[in-house]
Design a protein around this motif. Structure first.
Motif, PDB file in Angstrom:
ATOM      1  N   ILE A  16      52.089  41.703  38.318  1.00  0.00           N
ATOM      2  CA  ILE A  16      51.788  42.333  37.033  1.00  0.00           C
ATOM      3  C   ILE A  16      53.063  42.857  36.387  1.00  0.00           C
ATOM      4  N   LEU A  17      53.969  43.420  37.200  1.00  0.00           N
ATOM      5  CA  LEU A  17      55.247  43.891  36.675  1.00  0.00           C
ATOM      6  C   LEU A  17      56.038  42.737  36.063  1.00  0.00           C
ATOM      7  N   SER A  18      56.009  41.593  36.742  1.00  0.00           N
ATOM      8  CA  SER A  18      56.801  40.443  36.295  1.00  0.00           C
ATOM      9  C   SER A  18      56.183  39.741  35.088  1.00  0.00           C
ATOM     10  N   ASN A  19      54.835  39.604  35.100  1.00  0.00           N
ATOM     11  CA  ASN A  19      54.162  38.790  34.094  1.00  0.00           C
ATOM     12  C   ASN A  19      53.467  39.587  33.002  1.00  0.00           C
ATOM     13  N   GLY A  20      53.261  40.880  33.242  1.00  0.00           N
ATOM     14  CA  GLY A  20      52.590  41.715  32.250  1.00  0.00           C
ATOM     15  C   GLY A  20      51.080  41.687  32.354  1.00  0.00           C
ATOM     16  N   GLU A  21      50.523  40.550  32.811  1.00  0.00           N
ATOM     17  CA  GLU A  21      49.072  40.412  32.906  1.00  0.00           C
ATOM     18  C   GLU A  21      48.742  39.364  33.959  1.00  0.00           C
ATOM     19  N   LYS A  23      45.251  37.184  36.056  1.00  0.00           N
ATOM     20  CA  LYS A  23      43.847  36.802  36.025  1.00  0.00           C
ATOM     21  C   LYS A  23      43.265  36.846  37.441  1.00  0.00           C
ATOM     22  N   VAL A  24      42.024  37.303  37.541  1.00  0.00           N
ATOM     23  CA  VAL A  24      41.365  37.418  38.838  1.00  0.00           C
ATOM     24  C   VAL A  24      41.292  36.061  39.529  1.00  0.00           C
ATOM     25  N   VAL A  25      40.892  35.026  38.794  1.00  0.00           N
ATOM     26  CA  VAL A  25      40.718  33.712  39.398  1.00  0.00           C
ATOM     27  C   VAL A  25      42.038  33.171  39.939  1.00  0.00           C
ATOM     28  N   ASP A  26      43.150  33.412  39.223  1.00  0.00           N
ATOM     29  CA  ASP A  26      44.457  32.943  39.688  1.00  0.00           C
ATOM     30  C   ASP A  26      44.887  33.686  40.951  1.00  0.00           C
ATOM     31  N   LEU A  27      44.667  35.009  40.973  1.00  0.00           N
ATOM     32  CA  LEU A  27      45.027  35.806  42.139  1.00  0.00           C
ATOM     33  C   LEU A  27      44.219  35.391  43.363  1.00  0.00           C
ATOM     34  N   ALA A  28      42.952  35.101  43.161  1.00  0.00           N
ATOM     35  CA  ALA A  28      42.098  34.671  44.267  1.00  0.00           C
ATOM     36  C   ALA A  28      42.609  33.360  44.868  1.00  0.00           C
ATOM     37  N   ASN A  29      43.039  32.451  44.019  1.00  0.00           N
ATOM     38  CA  ASN A  29      43.568  31.171  44.502  1.00  0.00           C
ATOM     39  C   ASN A  29      44.890  31.342  45.242  1.00  0.00           C
ATOM     40  N   VAL A  30      45.757  32.177  44.702  1.00  0.00           N
ATOM     41  CA  VAL A  30      47.073  32.391  45.312  1.00  0.00           C
ATOM     42  C   VAL A  30      46.956  33.056  46.678  1.00  0.00           C
ATOM     43  N   HIS A  31      46.079  34.050  46.781  1.00  0.00           N
ATOM     44  CA  HIS A  31      45.967  34.839  48.017  1.00  0.00           C
ATOM     45  C   HIS A  31      44.873  34.336  48.949  1.00  0.00           C
ATOM     46  N   HIS A  32      44.148  33.287  48.540  1.00  0.00           N
ATOM     47  CA  HIS A  32      43.124  32.670  49.389  1.00  0.00           C
ATOM     48  C   HIS A  32      42.046  33.668  49.815  1.00  0.00           C
ATOM     49  N   VAL A  33      41.591  34.465  48.847  1.00  0.00           N
ATOM     50  CA  VAL A  33      40.500  35.409  49.079  1.00  0.00           C
ATOM     51  C   VAL A  33      39.494  35.255  47.938  1.00  0.00           C
ATOM     52  N   SER A  34      38.362  35.929  48.075  1.00  0.00           N
ATOM     53  CA  SER A  34      37.339  35.848  47.039  1.00  0.00           C
ATOM     54  C   SER A  34      37.737  36.646  45.803  1.00  0.00           C
ATOM     55  N   MET A  35      37.104  36.311  44.684  1.00  0.00           N
ATOM     56  CA  MET A  35      37.357  37.056  43.458  1.00  0.00           C
ATOM     57  C   MET A  35      36.878  38.494  43.597  1.00  0.00           C
ATOM     58  N   GLU A  36      35.832  38.721  44.382  1.00  0.00           N
ATOM     59  CA  GLU A  36      35.351  40.084  44.606  1.00  0.00           C
ATOM     60  C   GLU A  36      36.404  40.921  45.341  1.00  0.00           C
ATOM     61  N   LEU A  50      48.261  52.729  38.364  1.00  0.00           N
ATOM     62  CA  LEU A  50      49.317  51.742  38.180  1.00  0.00           C
ATOM     63  C   LEU A  50      48.986  50.682  37.137  1.00  0.00           C
ATOM     64  N   ILE A  51      47.715  50.308  37.026  1.00  0.00           N
ATOM     65  CA  ILE A  51      47.327  49.207  36.159  1.00  0.00           C
ATOM     66  C   ILE A  51      46.081  49.572  35.359  1.00  0.00           C
ATOM     67  N   LYS A  52      45.730  48.693  34.461  1.00  0.00           N
ATOM     68  CA  LYS A  52      44.493  48.823  33.703  1.00  0.00           C
ATOM     69  C   LYS A  52      43.716  47.520  33.842  1.00  0.00           C
ATOM     70  N   LYS A  53      42.487  47.616  34.327  1.00  0.00           N
ATOM     71  CA  LYS A  53      41.649  46.432  34.434  1.00  0.00           C
ATOM     72  C   LYS A  53      41.170  45.999  33.057  1.00  0.00           C
ATOM     73  N   ILE A  54      41.217  44.695  32.819  1.00  0.00           N
ATOM     74  CA  ILE A  54      40.697  44.124  31.585  1.00  0.00           C
ATOM     75  C   ILE A  54      39.726  43.010  31.968  1.00  0.00           C
ATOM     76  N   HIS A  55      39.044  42.452  30.993  1.00  0.00           N
ATOM     77  CA  HIS A  55      38.073  41.402  31.276  1.00  0.00           C
ATOM     78  C   HIS A  55      38.755  40.201  31.936  1.00  0.00           C
ATOM     79  N   GLY A  56      38.366  39.920  33.176  1.00  0.00           N
ATOM     80  CA  GLY A  56      38.894  38.766  33.894  1.00  0.00           C
ATOM     81  C   GLY A  56      40.249  38.963  34.521  1.00  0.00           C
ATOM     82  N   GLY A  57      40.794  40.191  34.467  1.00  0.00           N
ATOM     83  CA  GLY A  57      42.118  40.393  35.042  1.00  0.00           C
ATOM     84  C   GLY A  57      42.601  41.822  34.943  1.00  0.00           C
ATOM     85  N   ALA A  58      43.905  41.980  34.800  1.00  0.00           N
ATOM     86  CA  ALA A  58      44.491  43.317  34.740  1.00  0.00           C
ATOM     87  C   ALA A  58      45.843  43.252  34.053  1.00  0.00           C
TER      88      ALA A  58
END
Length: 252
Positions: A16-21, A23-36, A50-58
């Motif tokens: 988030i620091l590097s990209n600014g924003e 997505k949940v689906v991208d993080l789930a794929n990268v870390h090999h865990v569920s979106m939940e 540290l962050i603010k949750k937004i629709h579909g991401g943070a």
């Protein structure tokens, strides 16, 4: 919380620091865990301020929000160790050094037993506790304690600093994105840092890569004030940001 979850959350925050924003689906794929699981991670980071949750991401909650020293110690920990080891090479046995409050200077403090006959000056409670267990001499500056930073500040601290000569100071910061010098979040910390720099012969700045992508509220120096910056690998854009520092040392 498991160590695996802590590491994943630290990685997410770095993204988030590097990209600014993110997505949940991208993080789930990268870390090999569920979106939940990712949503739980984001909730934890949001609760830490540290962050603010937004629709579909943070996204970042506020690039001017301060986080605790405890969290900073987990962020980019391996890079901070590399920077600390490289900075250690620039400490002369028998010299007087100042260690600024911060997670990278704290990492440096852990290597000080490899040096001899130092006088260590600090206003960091955590660093003072570490140095107190070594054979080095210690001056812990008194003053009003900032709870998040675990550091003393105020006129008592500054007056004490003005009576001391420091061979080499090692300074941290809260970032310098879009700035011509390093920053801090607290006005009181800014004052202490400026007194340290005025009373030091050699002035070194320690900054992991995250500092290039965030900033604090108060600038306490210009890059040209520093003899050297210790960091990790920089691309051309990042090199230009700190080009006014006399020397750039990349710990690889």
């Amino acid at each position: 919380m498991s160590k695996k979850a802590e590491n994943r959350q630290s990685d997410i925050y770095s993204q988030i620091l590097s990209n600014g924003e993110v997505k949940v689906v991208d993080l789930a794929n990268v870390h090999h865990v569920s979106m939940e699981t990712i949503r739980t991670d984001l909730s934890t980071l949001e609760n830490q301020g540290l962050i603010k949750k937004i629709h579909g991401g943070a996204t970042l909650k506020d690039s001017y929000s301060e986080v605790s020293i405890e969290y900073k110690m987990t962020e980019n920990a391996s890079d901070k160790q590399l920077i600390a080891k490289k900075a250690l090479e620039y400490i002369q046995d028998g010299s007087t050094i100042f260690l600024d409050p911060g997670s990278t200077t704290l990492a440096l403090a852990k290597y000080l037993p490899l040096k001899k006959d130092l006088l260590v000056i600090t206003n960091s409670l955590k660093i003072a506790q570490l140095v107190a267990e070594t054979n080095h001499d210690l001056i812990f500056l008194g003053g009003k304690m900032l709870k998040k930073a675990k550091a003393t500040t105020g006129s008592f601290t500054n007056n004490h600093l003005d009576s001391l000569h420091i061979d080499t100071c090692f300074m941290g910061c809260d970032g310098f994105m879009n700035m011509d010098g390093p920053t801090t979040f607290a006005f009181e910390e800014m004052e202490v840092k400026q007194h340290v720099l005025r009373n030091s012969t050699n002035k070194y700045l320690l900054a992991d890569i995250s500092k290039f992508h965030k900033t604090g509220t108060y600038k306490f120096a210009n890059f040209s004030d520093f003899d050297c910056i210790f960091t990790t690998f920089l691309n051309n854009y990042e090199r230009r940001i700190v080009e006014d520092v006399q020397k750039i040392v990349m710990a690889l």
